[in-house]
Design a protein around this motif. Structure first.
Motif, mmCIF file in Angstrom:
data_model
loop_
_atom_site.group_PDB
_atom_site.id
_atom_site.type_symbol
_atom_site.label_atom_id
_atom_site.label_comp_id
_atom_site.label_asym_id
_atom_site.label_seq_id
_atom_site.Cartn_x
_atom_site.Cartn_y
_atom_site.Cartn_z
ATOM 1 N N VAL A 68 0.832 -1.207 0.000
ATOM 2 C CA VAL A 68 0.000 0.000 0.000
ATOM 3 C C VAL A 68 0.865 1.255 0.000
ATOM 4 O O VAL A 68 0.566 2.247 -0.667
ATOM 5 N N LYS A 69 1.976 1.210 0.753
ATOM 6 C CA LYS A 69 2.808 2.406 0.921
ATOM 7 C C LYS A 69 3.353 2.959 -0.394
ATOM 8 O O LYS A 69 3.570 4.156 -0.514
ATOM 9 N N TYR A 70 3.522 2.091 -1.376
ATOM 10 C CA TYR A 70 4.087 2.545 -2.658
ATOM 11 C C TYR A 70 3.092 3.353 -3.493
ATOM 12 O O TYR A 70 3.496 4.200 -4.287
ATOM 13 N N ILE A 71 1.812 3.069 -3.336
ATOM 14 C CA ILE A 71 0.828 3.778 -4.171
ATOM 15 C C ILE A 71 0.086 4.881 -3.413
ATOM 16 O O ILE A 71 -0.547 5.737 -4.030
ATOM 17 N N ALA A 72 0.208 4.848 -2.082
ATOM 18 C CA ALA A 72 -0.546 5.816 -1.254
ATOM 19 C C ALA A 72 -0.289 7.286 -1.624
ATOM 20 O O ALA A 72 -1.199 8.100 -1.525
ATOM 21 N N PRO A 73 0.924 7.654 -2.075
ATOM 22 C CA PRO A 73 1.153 9.073 -2.380
ATOM 23 C C PRO A 73 0.360 9.606 -3.574
ATOM 24 O O PRO A 73 0.168 10.804 -3.683
ATOM 25 N N PHE A 74 -0.070 8.734 -4.474
ATOM 26 C CA PHE A 74 -0.638 9.271 -5.718
ATOM 27 C C PHE A 74 -1.888 8.562 -6.230
ATOM 28 O O PHE A 74 -2.576 9.101 -7.107
ATOM 29 N N VAL A 75 -2.201 7.369 -5.729
ATOM 30 C CA VAL A 75 -3.303 6.601 -6.347
ATOM 31 C C VAL A 75 -4.617 7.379 -6.271
ATOM 32 O O VAL A 75 -4.896 8.073 -5.287
ATOM 33 N N SER A 76 -5.411 7.260 -7.335
ATOM 34 C CA SER A 76 -6.661 8.006 -7.394
ATOM 35 C C SER A 76 -7.828 7.217 -6.795
ATOM 36 O O SER A 76 -8.654 7.763 -6.074
ATOM 37 N N LEU A 77 -7.889 5.922 -7.114
ATOM 38 C CA LEU A 77 -8.977 5.079 -6.582
ATOM 39 C C LEU A 77 -8.479 3.642 -6.457
ATOM 40 O O LEU A 77 -7.914 3.103 -7.416
ATOM 41 N N LYS B 158 -3.697 4.300 7.320
ATOM 42 C CA LYS B 158 -2.421 4.706 7.922
ATOM 43 C C LYS B 158 -1.529 5.409 6.897
ATOM 44 O O LYS B 158 -0.981 6.485 7.154
ATOM 45 N N ARG B 159 -1.407 4.808 5.729
ATOM 46 C CA ARG B 159 -0.530 5.371 4.686
ATOM 47 C C ARG B 159 -1.121 6.641 4.097
ATOM 48 O O ARG B 159 -0.378 7.550 3.707
ATOM 49 N N ALA B 160 -2.425 6.711 4.004
ATOM 50 C CA ALA B 160 -3.070 7.936 3.523
ATOM 51 C C ALA B 160 -2.771 9.086 4.483
ATOM 52 O O ALA B 160 -2.394 10.186 4.067
ATOM 53 N N ALA B 161 -2.876 8.805 5.786
ATOM 54 C CA ALA B 161 -2.606 9.828 6.801
ATOM 55 C C ALA B 161 -1.157 10.302 6.710
ATOM 56 O O ALA B 161 -0.875 11.498 6.770
ATOM 57 N N GLN B 162 -0.236 9.364 6.543
ATOM 58 C CA GLN B 162 1.180 9.734 6.414
ATOM 59 C C GLN B 162 1.415 10.663 5.234
ATOM 60 O O GLN B 162 2.313 11.494 5.251
ATOM 61 N N ASN B 163 0.621 10.480 4.198
ATOM 62 C CA ASN B 163 0.746 11.313 2.991
ATOM 63 C C ASN B 163 -0.196 12.513 3.005
ATOM 64 O O ASN B 163 -0.368 13.183 1.994
ATOM 65 N N GLY C 126 -16.123 4.189 9.992
ATOM 66 C CA GLY C 126 -16.044 5.484 10.655
ATOM 67 C C GLY C 126 -14.710 5.769 11.321
ATOM 68 O O GLY C 126 -14.260 6.918 11.383
ATOM 69 N N GLN C 127 -14.048 4.712 11.780
ATOM 70 C CA GLN C 127 -12.753 4.886 12.475
ATOM 71 C C GLN C 127 -11.619 5.271 11.528
ATOM 72 O O GLN C 127 -10.574 5.728 11.972
ATOM 73 N N PHE C 128 -11.831 5.097 10.232
ATOM 74 C CA PHE C 128 -10.760 5.368 9.266
ATOM 75 C C PHE C 128 -10.953 6.743 8.629
ATOM 76 O O PHE C 128 -11.624 6.885 7.617
ATOM 77 N N LYS C 129 -10.330 7.749 9.265
ATOM 78 C CA LYS C 129 -10.588 9.136 8.851
ATOM 79 C C LYS C 129 -9.962 9.483 7.509
ATOM 80 O O LYS C 129 -10.315 10.482 6.894
ATOM 81 N N ASN C 130 -9.012 8.707 7.057
ATOM 82 C CA ASN C 130 -8.315 9.039 5.811
ATOM 83 C C ASN C 130 -8.736 8.147 4.642
ATOM 84 O O ASN C 130 -8.026 8.036 3.649
#
Ligand SMILES: *Cc1c(COP(=O)(O)O)cnc(C)c1O
Length: 212
Positions: A75-84, A99-104, A138-142
């Motif tokens: 997941v970490k490799y695509i989290a910076p840019f993936v659209s969907l 987690k990775r979305a939040a980091q980015n 609901g717990q996943f804000k990102n």
């Protein structure tokens, strides 16, 4: 027939309320650029490594769709840019994407994959599992759940495919909202059946880029 003509003809046949994701897996960046030159921006890949490599080489305004099975450790490799991300099929994966979305500092759009095919090899939540996932989300804000994705059984039996698409469309209509507005069903062989069953997004590979 060339790629540019294929995609233009395809779009003429498809209502403009349905988004076409051009599935470019195994195809070259040159092939992708031919489709891009027609003003097409949505492309789908099913392998993380290939998706990342192509995204680095190609124009930045391309919207990249991860349509294949996604392993948590990638997941970490695509989290910076993936659209969907289309194929989300476990809470563990949702947790990692969050987690990775939040980091980015991003909110990543996802579709929940529903297991509709007869084949036991296809991934996805079962139809009854979706309601529980929507409660847990609901717990996943990102993460932003945009809708559902399904792959019908690989068969020429159109009645069977219709039955499976109708099943996911019924589920989609139950959960549909302002935020949940995407039903990703339909590939080159069955996109017409999918659109008849409420598809808002088709994933088309070979009908655009020719056989793999
Ligand atoms: C390869 C693939 C497609 C496109 O398949 P075609 O038959 O070439 O249109 C669509 N969805 C997924 C998940 C795929 O892996």
């Amino acid at each position: 027939m060339c790629i540019a003509d294929n995609i233009k003809q395809l779009k003429n046949k498809i209502p403009n309320t349905v988004t076409v994701v051009a599935v470019s897996k195994t195809k070259s960046v040159e092939d992708i650029l031919q489709a891009y030159a027609t003003g097409h921006y949505n492309f789908g890949e099913n392998k993380v490594q290939e998706l990342v490599a192509k995204s680095e080489e190609l124009p930045k305004d391309i919207k990249w769709h991860m349509i294949g099975h996604l392993q948590t450790n990638k997941v970490k490799y695509i989290a910076p840019f993936v659209s969907l991300i289309h194929g989300v099929d476990s809470l563990k994966l949702l947790k990692e994407i969050n987690k990775r979305a939040a980091q980015n500092k991003r909110i990543i759009d996802c579709l929940l994959q529903v297991h509709i095919a007869e084949e036991s090899t296809k991934f996805g939540f079962d139809v009854n599992g979706i309601a529980q996932v929507l409660k847990d989300i609901g717990q996943f804000k990102n993460i932003n759940i945009k809708g559902l994705m399904g792959i019908a059984t690989h068969t020429t039996d159109t009645a069977q495919i219709n039955k499976e698409f109708a099943l996911i469309d019924t589920l989609y209509n139950k959960i549909k909202s302002i935020k949940i507005n995407t039903l990703s069903i339909g590939m080159s062989a069955d996109y017409k059946l999918a659109i008849n069953n409420g598809s808002t997004m088709v994933r088309i590979g070979s009908a655009i880029f020719s056989a793999r």
